[in-house]
Design an enzyme around this catalytic site. Structure first.
Site, short mmCIF file in Angstrom:
data_model
loop_
_atom_site.label_atom_id
_atom_site.label_comp_id
_atom_site.label_asym_id
_atom_site.label_seq_id
_atom_site.Cartn_x
_atom_site.Cartn_y
_atom_site.Cartn_z
N SER A 241 0.86 -1.18 0.00
CA SER A 241 0.00 0.00 0.00
C SER A 241 0.90 1.23 0.00
O SER A 241 2.12 1.12 0.03
CB SER A 241 -0.90 0.00 1.23
OG SER A 241 -0.11 0.25 2.38
N LYS A 242 0.25 2.38 -0.01
CA LYS A 242 1.00 3.64 -0.10
C LYS A 242 2.06 3.77 0.99
O LYS A 242 3.10 4.39 0.76
CB LYS A 242 0.03 4.82 0.00
CG LYS A 242 -0.76 5.03 -1.27
CD LYS A 242 -1.07 6.52 -1.46
CE LYS A 242 -1.91 6.75 -2.69
NZ LYS A 242 -3.34 6.51 -2.44
N ARG A 243 1.79 3.19 2.15
CA ARG A 243 2.79 3.37 3.22
C ARG A 243 4.11 2.69 2.87
O ARG A 243 5.14 2.96 3.50
CB ARG A 243 2.24 2.88 4.56
CG ARG A 243 2.12 1.41 4.70
CD ARG A 243 1.23 0.99 5.87
NE ARG A 243 0.73 -0.35 5.64
CZ ARG A 243 1.38 -1.45 5.95
NH1 ARG A 243 2.55 -1.38 6.52
NH2 ARG A 243 0.86 -2.63 5.68
N HIS A 244 4.12 1.82 1.85
CA HIS A 244 5.37 1.19 1.42
C HIS A 244 6.07 2.02 0.34
O HIS A 244 7.12 1.64 -0.16
CB HIS A 244 5.10 -0.21 0.85
CG HIS A 244 4.58 -1.17 1.87
ND1 HIS A 244 3.27 -1.58 1.88
CD2 HIS A 244 5.18 -1.78 2.91
CE1 HIS A 244 3.09 -2.43 2.89
NE2 HIS A 244 4.23 -2.56 3.53
N GLY A 245 5.49 3.15 -0.06
CA GLY A 245 6.07 3.95 -1.14
C GLY A 245 5.11 3.96 -2.32
O GLY A 245 3.95 3.58 -2.19
#
Ligand code: GLU
Length: 470
Positions: A241-245
Site C-alpha cells: 500500500s501507499k505506506r510502502h512507497g
C-alpha cells in the site's frame, strides 16, 4: 479443438492503476498472447460514487504505457458496465422467470438487526430466506440457492481445488431495491456474455467466486476456468500500500523506469521460468503459463526493479533510448535534440543509469551549456595561459575540414605538441570548458556529438570566464 482463449482485465476506476492491478492485467495479456487469444478490457464502473472519468483515462494511459494493448474494450467497444444495464436487467428477468431468483422486501433495519445478532453470536450472517416463497413482484432480487448440502467447488488454476461450504453462502442480492445490479451479478453476466474462458484476477476476489459459480449454474452457463493471483506484499509482508512507497504505475513511469523493465519485473513477481531473470516481451509471451504463478504473496522489491531497469537500458538501442528519454528532457525544460543525435548522447551512459531520469541527468551537459565550472579545476585551468590555449584550440577546430573524433584528435594532439604540453592537459581543459566537469565520456567523442558550432561556442564562453577577474 480447444476453445479460443478469451480473458479480461476488469478494473474498477476508483483510483489509479496500481502495481497489483497492472500485474493482473499483465498475466491476462500474457495468457492471451501466449495462446493467440483475445484480451479484453472492461471498465467496472457501476460504483458511480467512486468511479471517475479521470481514473478511467489514467488506467487506459497506464496500460498503454506498459504496452498491454487490448483487443476489445474502450473506446472502440463500449465495455463499460454502466452501458450494459439492459443486459443485466434481461438476465435478472430470465432468472425470475425460471424461478431461480425471487423478490424480497425485508426492511433494511430488520436485516441489519439480524446481521448484528449473527455477529454477536460469532456465526456467518445468512439471509433467513423469509421471502423465498412469498411470490413478491417487487423489491430486491435474490438468487435462490438450492440447499442440497453439497459444497461449492472452485477449481482454480493456481490454488487447485478450493471448497466452500454451502452453509457459508446465502441467497445473495442480484439487484437492489432501487433497481441497480450488484457487483457480483454484473461480473457474471459480463463474463458470460463476453464469452470469457479464463477469469484471471486478484485473489481478494476468491471469496466472491462461489457466489458467482452458483449464479452461472442458475443461468445455465458453464463456469469459466478461474485463476486467482496472489496479492503483492510490502517488505513487512503486509499487503502493498501507499505506506510502502509509490504503488501507482504512473509513478514508476515518472521515475524513469522503461516499460519493458516494469513488465519484466511484474511478470517475475510470483511467476518464474527456470532461474532466468531478464526477459524480453516475446520471451515472456512464449514462456508464460498461468499454472506457473505461485499461490503465495510476492514481495515488491524496488532494488530488483532498478537492477532489471538497468539491464533493460543496457540492451536498448540508441534510437529507442532517445524516444524514451525525450519526455524526461522536455520535462526538465531542455530542448530535445533530434533522435539521431540524442541517441548518440545517451548511449554511452546506458551502462551506468538505473532509470531514464538518471540517464538524462548524466547526459545533461550535452543539453545545456555549463552554468559554471568545477571550481578546483577552474582555478588551475581557466587561467590567462588557459585562455591562450583555448584561443588556439578554437582556431584549430574552426578550420577542420570534418568535425568528427577521427579528425579532432590529431588536431588537438598536434596543438599539444606545438605547445609542449601533454595531450591530457589540453583534453582536460577542453573537457572543463565544454562540460563544466572533470569527468565525461572520451572527450573527442563528446566534441563530435556536440557538433562544431556548439563546441566553439562553449570554448569561447570558457575563454571569457578564464579572462574574467576571479
Ligand atoms: N473490478 C474488480 C477489481 O477491480 C475486478 C473483478 C474481477 O476481475 O472479477 O478488483
Amino acid at each position: 479443438m480447444s476453445e479460443a482463449v478469451r480473458v479480461r482485465f476488469a478494473p474498477s476506476p476508483t483510483g489509479h492503476l496500481h502495481v497489483g492491478g497492472a500485474r493482473t492485467a499483465l498475466f491476462n495479456w500474457l495468457y492471451a498472447r501466449h495462446h493467440g487469444g483475445t484480451f479484453i478490457l472492461r471498465i467496472e464502473d457501476t460504483d458511480r460514487s467512486r468511479s471517475t472519468e479521470e481514473h478511467i483515462a489514467a488506467i487506459l494511459e497506464a496500460l498503454e504505457w506498459l504496452g498491454l494493448e487490448w483487443d476489445e474494450g474502450p473506446p472502440a467497444t463500449g465495455y463499460r458496465q454502466t452501458e450494459r444495464l439492459a443486459l443485466y436487467r434481461e438476465h435478472a428477468e430470465r432468472l425470475v422467470a425460471a424461478g431461480a431468483a425471487y423478490h424480497c422486501d425485508c426492511p433494511p433495519e430488520q436485516l441489519d438487526a439480524e446481521r448484528r445478532a449473527a455477529e454477536a453470536a460469532k456465526v456467518t450472517f445468512r439471509y433467513s430466506g423469509r421471502c423465498r416463497e412469498r411470490g413478491l413482484a417487487a423489491g430486491a432480487l435474490r438468487l435462490r440457492i438450492r440447499d442440497d448440502g453439497a459444497p461449492v467447488v472452485v477449481r482454480d488454476l493456481i490454488h487447485g481445488v478450493v471448497t466452500f461450504e454451502r452453509a457459508q453462502l446465502d441467497d445473495w442480492i442480484l439487484v437492489r431495491t432501487d433497481g441497480t445490479p450488484t457487483y457480483n451479478f454484473c461480473v457474471v453476466v459480463d463474463d458470460v456474455t463476453m464469452r470469457i474462458t479464463h477469469v484471471i484476477r486478484g485473489n481478494d476476489h476468491l471469496s466472491n467466486t462461489p457466489k458467482q459459480v452458483l449464479c452461472y449454474e442458475a443461468l445455465g452457463y458453464r463456469t469459466p476456468e478461474f485463476a486467482h493471483v496472489s496479492m503483492i506484499l510490502g517488505a513487512d509482508r503486509g499487503r502493498l500500500s501507499k505506506r510502502h512507497g509509490a504503488t501507482a504505475v504512473q509513478a514508476f513511469r515518472d521515475d524513469g523506469f522503461p516499460p519493458d523493465a516494469m513488465v519484466n519485473y511484474l511478470a517475475r513477481l510470483g511467476w518464474s521460468s527456470g532461474d532466468q531473470e531478464i526477459f524480453t516481451r516475446p520471451e515472456l509471451i512464449e514462456r508464460f503459463d498461468i499454472k506457473d504463478v505461485a499461490a503465495s504473496g510476492a514481495v515488491f522489491d524496488r532494488a530488483k526493479l532498478e537492477w532489471l531497469s538497468q539491464e533493460h537500458l543496457k540492451a536498448t538501442p540508441p534510437a529507442r533510448l532517445a524516444a524514451m528519454a525525450a519526455p524526461f528532457i522536455a520535462r526538465a525544460g531542455l530542448p530535445v535534440p533530434d533522435p539521431g543525435r540524442l541517441g548518440g548522447m545517451l548511449a554511452p551512459f546506458r551502462e551506468r543509469a538505473k532509470t531514464l531520469v538518471e540517464l538524462v541527468d548524466q547526459a545533461r551537459f550535452y543539453l545545456e551549456r555549463p552554468a559554471g565550472y568545477e571550481p578546483r579545476a577552474a582555478a588551475t585551468l581557466l587561467t590567462p595561459e588557459g585562455a591562450r590555449r583555448l584561443d588556439l584550440l578554437v582556431a584549430r577546430l574552426e578550420t577542420l575540414p570534418a568535425f568528427d573524433a577521427g579528425a579532432i584528435e590529431p588536431a588537438v594532439r598536434a596543438l599539444a605538441a606545438e605547445l609542449g604540453v601533454k595531450l591530457v592537459e589540453l583534453a582536460q581543459l577542453a573537457r572543463l570548458a565544454v562540460t563544466g566537469r572533470t569527468a565525461s565520456p572520451p572527450i573527442f567523442d563528446v566534441l563530435e556529438t556536440l557538433g562544431r558550432e556548439e563546441t566553439l561556442a562553449r570554448l569561447r564562453a570558457a575563454r571569457a570566464a578564464a579572462e574574467a577577474p576571479a
